[in-house]
Enzyme design. Structure first.
Site, PDB file in Angstrom:
ATOM      1  N   GLY A  25       0.791  -0.807   0.145  1.00  0.00           N
ATOM      2  CA  GLY A  25       0.292  -0.448   0.027  1.00  0.00           C
ATOM      3  C   GLY A  25       0.958   1.097   0.128  1.00  0.00           C
ATOM      4  N   GLY A  66       0.968   8.262   3.730  1.00  0.00           N
ATOM      5  CA  GLY A  66       0.997  10.127   4.220  1.00  0.00           C
ATOM      6  C   GLY A  66       2.735   9.315   4.205  1.00  0.00           C
ATOM      7  N   GLY A  87       4.335   6.907   2.538  1.00  0.00           N
ATOM      8  CA  GLY A  87       5.713   6.301   1.491  1.00  0.00           C
ATOM      9  C   GLY A  87       5.100   4.868   1.433  1.00  0.00           C
ATOM     10  N   ASP A  97      -3.120  11.049  13.280  1.00  0.00           N
ATOM     11  CA  ASP A  97      -3.776  10.885  11.863  1.00  0.00           C
ATOM     12  C   ASP A  97      -4.518   9.286  11.579  1.00  0.00           C
ATOM     13  OD1 ASP A  97      -4.261  10.893   9.402  1.00  0.00           O
ATOM     14  OD2 ASP A  97      -2.304  10.029   8.960  1.00  0.00           O
TER      15      ASP A  97
END
Ligand SMILES: *[C@@H]1O[C@H](CO)[C@@H](O)[C@H](O)[C@H]1NC(C)=O
Ligand SMILES: *[C@@H]1O[C@H](CO)[C@@H](O)[C@H](O)[C@H]1NC(C)=O
Ligand SMILES: *[C@@H]1O[C@H](CO)[C@@H](O)[C@H](O)[C@H]1NC(C)=O
Ligand SMILES: *[C@@H]1O[C@H](CO)[C@@H](O)[C@H](O)[C@H]1NC(C)=O
Ligand SMILES: *[C@@H]1O[C@H](CO)[C@@H](O)[C@H](O)[C@H]1NC(C)=O
Ligand SMILES: *[C@@H]1O[C@H](CO)[C@@H](O)[C@H](O)[C@H]1NC(C)=O
Length: 650
Positions: free
Chosen positions: A329, A332, A334, A446
């Protein structure tokens, strides 16, 4: 200036609370003391009364078998009410030694009319009123409780066994302590596979059973959050509890809880037969479990080495030179790659984009710090590599991937309500642990569905904690130093850069709504105005009492489940209230979920949120909320306000 992710707990906001960190001395380790700030009428007279009261407590504790004492001195109007308690595993001498050690700390409190000290082995408290004798929860000012320091070594053997054993013993402690005649229970459990013994105690202050029960419930919930570390302590005004894999009391001094937990004896015979049959199944179960876990053992053990500095070349090989086919995947930070190490264990390797990490050393410190954070609902960091140009993180591999896949991605509709609820609860526990770590407080910043990974059995693990600082700075963000994803981010943080643990509470609320609705927080329901983001939809369906319209249509809920979901929607809305003080902390959230609490007297208002496309703020303050605006005003925020005004137009 980047807002630090990590705040040392030692810089606690309340100066009156102090923590001594000498947990090494197992006998009389101070856990915390508190000095009140309200001055007595005549300080010298108060000190005199305090001396005589403490002397009287000591006299009582000198009697064999006395572990709890109260005393008061009311002379000349400066009333002192005091109570002292020793853990029942102590001898009289040890008890008095602990008491003396505690008193020497209390003598440092000279200005206030109340104080307490918590030592591993004892507890002393005095006040200028007596109410706390019957209800220990009566306190005058914020006293910084409950608190729950966890150890920082992880259990070494198959950790699930350790967790199961500790959860079992804590369940009995929780249930038996309020029922035990002296409100004290000590238990041990052998872990045969590793020759280890787990020790645990629970003890309530005074004899109020209700207060004891409530306190032991939160002890259970906090202490199970300490797992898989090898020890944990819990303190609140009404009780103390502790578990450890090292002996802190003589293993022969355990409480027989069978009668306490079973109730009356006529049931024992029936129970005996049932127990016999159950035992057979139990043994069978253990055997099956053992076989299953033996397989998992290899990867598991890799998880408990502590963070390892990996060789860059090894990781290069393990990921097939960061081959496209190994990409799991992109986040945010990398890309994330699947890697197969030499010992055939599978891990995930996250490549941080180097230009975003200012200082390599800073990175390593951060990594070492977060590698100490262990919790079953937090993704384990196994190691790192900072050789070469790239910074790499080696993480637990979760074959099921992230939660968003199960909500609106390829696996949509596969999770039932029970599983979804367990995920909500697990995220809450993980976050509570992150916020309440003993040494550091970590705010995630986050939280979103794509940062929640799922284990084989759909238990959540939160990823990317402690890393917000390394998020790339995006110029389009209103405040350049803010980490987070619009749609999930609390408005005071997105717009004013105000960071607190309540920022995570807010995002958690949004994730709950996504879990319930199966829709993205940023998705606009077609045909509606721009106001109809998920949070707005949730609010409208709540206000109009049409919850069912909001709930994921792939869920087939029975009546009972529907009611449960509605309750959880209310909780999610509570999480997204503004100002942040109206949101519960994550520890409170764990308790609310666990005890199925409803909102009680709390009134919900329309949530405030930052819209994703135009970044306008949808702040609809209710009538009485102008006062709450003042909470934020200081110089920095006024500047932020100006910025906010300019972005509101664009
Ligand atoms: C540990 O506690 C004992 C008994 O109270 C005391 O004598 C000793 O000095 C303490 N040790 C340390 C290192 O604080
Ligand atoms: C209270 O006790 C402490 C320690 O024993 C002593 O130093 C102090 O003088 C006493 N104060 C009064 C007023 O008796
Ligand atoms: C726990 O970890 C901290 C920070 O990593 C370290 O300084 C401390 O000595 C550790 N304490 C114990 C009891 O292992
Ligand atoms: C367990 O303890 C016994 C007796 O102390 C010892 O003989 C045995 O080797 C230990 N087993 C393990 C697995 O440590
Ligand atoms: C016992 O504690 C509970 C909860 O803290 C409190 O509501 C109740 O009033 C207490 N009982 C007495 C007799 O004070
Ligand atoms: C534990 O208690 C038992 C019985 O009271 C005693 O015989 C034994 O010596 C104690 N063990 C330790 C290590 O103190």
């Amino acid at each position: 200036m980047a807002v630090l992710v990590v705040f040392l707990l030692f810089l606690l906001a309340e100066p009156a609370i102090s923590q001594l960190n000498d947990l090494d001395n197992n006998s009389n380790s101070f856990l915390r003391w508190f000095c009140g700030r309200t001055p007595p009428i005549h300080p010298s007279n108060f000190i005199k009364n305090r001396n005589s009261t403490l002397a009287e407590l000591r006299r009582q504790l000198l009697t064999d078998g006395v572990f709890y004492a109260t005393a008061q001195d009311l002379s000349a109007g400066d009333t002192v009410y005091a109570a002292a308690q020793c853990r029942n595993y102590l001898s009289t001498d040890e008890c008095v030694a602990c008491f003396d050690a505690g008193v020497s700390v209390l003598f440092r409190c000279v200005a206030g009319d109340s104080a307490y000290v918590v030592v591993d082995n004892c507890f002393i408290r005095y006040e200028d009123y007596a109410d706390f004798y019957n209800n220990p929860n009566v306190v005058q000012d914020g006293v910084g409780t409950p608190f729950s320091p966890c150890g920082n070594t992880s259990a070494s053997q198959p950790v699930t066994t350790f967790e199961d054993v500790v959860e079992g013993i804590l369940t009995e402690i929780r249930d038996a302590t309020p029922k035990a005649s002296n409100n004290y229970v000590a238990l041990t459990r052998e872990i045969t596979s590793s020759n280890e013994t787990v020790y645990a105690i629970g003890q309530c202050v005074g004899s109020n059973k209700t207060a004891c029960e409530t306190c032991m419930n939160s002890a259970y919930s906090y202490l199970t959050n300490c797992l898989p570390t090898t020890d944990g302590r819990f303190f609140d005004m009404a009780c103390f509890a502790r578990y450890s894999n090292t002996a802190f009391f003589n293993g022969s001094q355990i409480t027989d809880v069978t009668n306490i937990l079973k109730g009356n004896s006529t049931k024992t015979i029936v129970a005996g037969t049932i127990a016999g049959v159950a035992l057979l199944f139990f043994i069978l179960g253990i055997w099956l479990l053992y076989r299953r876990r033996k397989k998992a053992k290899e990867t598991e053990q890799a998880n408990f080495k502590g963070a390892v500095n990996y060789n860059y070349k090894d990781l290069l090989l393990a990921t097939n030179h960061f081959g496209e086919e190994n990409i799991l995947g992109k986040g945010g930070f990398g890309e994330v790659f699947k890697a197969t190490l030499d010992d055939n264990s599978i891990v995930a390797v996250k490549k941080l984009q180097a230009e975003h990490v200012r200082v390599k050393e800073e990175f390593e410190n951060e990594v070492k710090l977060i590698s100490h954070v262990h919790h079953r609902n937090l993704l384990r960091l196994l190691g790192w590599s900072s050789e070469g140009s790239e910074l790499l993180l080696v993480l637990e591999y979760m074959p099921n991937g992230s939660l968003d896949r199960f909500l609106w991605g390829s696996k949509r509709g596969t999770l039932d309500w029970n599983q979804r609820y367990e995920i909500i609860f697990g995220i809450a526990r993980g976050l509570a642990h992150l916020h309440n770590e003993f040494h550091v407080k970590i705010i995630h910043r986050d939280i979103k569905s794509s940062n929640i990974l799922l284990t084989d059995d759909f238990k959540p693990k939160i990823a990317d904690f402690g890393l917000a600082r390394f998020l790339p700075e995006d110029e389009t963000h209103v405040v350049t130093n803010y980490a987070g994803t619009l749609g999930y981010t609390a408005p005071e943080y997105a717009l004013r850069g105000l960071l607190s643990d309540k920022v995570d509470t807010y995002s958690f609320g949004v994730v709950i709504l996504e879990i319930i609705s199966g829709r993205r927080s940023t998705e606009v329901k077609s045909g509606l105005s721009s106001a109809a983001y998920l949070l707005e939809q949730a609010w409208q369906s709540y206000e109009k009492n049409i919850h069912m319209k909001f709930i994921d249509e792939t869920l087939n809920l029975n009546q009972h489940e529907q009611e449960h979901v509605m309750k959880i929607i209310e909780i999610a809305l509570l999480c997204t209230q503004t100002p942040p003080s109206k949101r519960p902390t994550m520890s409170e959230m764990v308790l609310m979920l666990q005890e199925g609490q409803s909102l009680g007297t709390r009134q919900l208002t329309r949530p405030t949120f930052v819209q994703n496309h135009d970044r306008r703020v949808n702040i609809v303050f209710s009538k009485n909320s102008s006062a709450s605006n003042h909470v934020y005003k200081n110089k920095m925020e006024l500047e932020a306000d100006d910025r906010e005004k300019s972005t509101c137009n664009g």
